[in-house]
Structures are given as structure tokens and as C-alpha cells.
Design a protein around this motif. Sequence first.
Motif, short mmCIF file in Angstrom:
data_model
loop_
_atom_site.label_atom_id
_atom_site.label_comp_id
_atom_site.label_asym_id
_atom_site.label_seq_id
_atom_site.Cartn_x
_atom_site.Cartn_y
_atom_site.Cartn_z
N LEU A 7 0.92 -1.15 0.20
CA LEU A 7 -0.11 -0.05 -0.07
C LEU A 7 0.82 1.14 -0.19
CD1 LEU A 7 -2.99 -0.83 2.46
CD2 LEU A 7 -3.05 -0.43 0.00
N PHE A 8 1.72 1.38 0.86
CA PHE A 8 2.93 2.29 0.83
C PHE A 8 3.37 2.71 -0.83
CE2 PHE A 8 7.19 3.94 0.87
CZ PHE A 8 7.28 4.89 1.30
N TYR A 9 3.88 1.59 -1.27
CA TYR A 9 4.22 1.74 -2.66
C TYR A 9 3.39 2.38 -3.65
CZ TYR A 9 8.92 -0.74 -1.53
OH TYR A 9 9.96 -1.13 -1.10
N MET A 43 -1.91 7.64 -13.07
CA MET A 43 -2.43 7.27 -11.65
C MET A 43 -3.33 5.89 -11.73
SD MET A 43 -3.10 11.09 -9.96
CE MET A 43 -2.13 12.18 -10.96
N VAL A 44 -4.19 5.92 -12.56
CA VAL A 44 -4.95 4.45 -12.86
C VAL A 44 -4.41 3.27 -13.14
CG1 VAL A 44 -6.72 3.44 -14.44
CG2 VAL A 44 -7.20 5.85 -13.58
N ALA A 45 -3.20 3.54 -14.02
CA ALA A 45 -2.21 2.45 -14.29
C ALA A 45 -1.42 1.98 -13.17
CB ALA A 45 -1.08 2.72 -15.55
N THR A 46 -0.87 3.04 -12.11
CA THR A 46 -0.40 2.66 -10.80
C THR A 46 -1.18 1.72 -9.96
OG1 THR A 46 0.83 4.53 -10.93
CG2 THR A 46 0.74 3.57 -8.96
N ILE A 47 -2.43 2.26 -10.04
CA ILE A 47 -3.46 1.20 -9.19
C ILE A 47 -3.61 -0.01 -9.64
CG2 ILE A 47 -5.74 1.19 -8.24
CD1 ILE A 47 -5.77 4.24 -7.93
#
Length: 66
Positions: A7-9, A43-47
Motif C-alpha cells: 500500500l505504501f508503494y 495514476m489509474v495504471a499505478t493502481i
Amino acid sequence: MRSAIELFYIVAGLVVALAMTWAGAWAYPLGREVIWWCGAAAMVATIAMGIGPLRRARAIDRGVRA
């Protein structure tokens, strides 16, 4: 514990993407709208990329074989 690290990453990636998007939009005002759309996609790709590792980390934390 592994879930918290994952979650931190994810959160760190979102913060970095937000900062880079803001800096890009500030530096190039004519492309502000496109830059924000690209930042939102990042940001969507990161999630999306963080979901798999997070699920595996949760399984390990619960003692289930991943």
C-alpha cells in the motif's frame, strides 16, 4: 506487514505521479488539459499494476499460499 508495504508503494507512486503531473501542467500551460489526462491515466495504471502484488501480499499475511 507486507500489505502495508505494498500500500505504501502504491500511495508513493500516486504522490509521485501527481507531483510530476502538476509540475508538467505548471510548466506548459497550453497543454494543461492533456497533461492532466495523461497524469490521470498514469495514476489509474499505478493502481491497476499494484492490485496483483497487493493481493499476493494479503494472502501471505493471512497465511494462505499465493
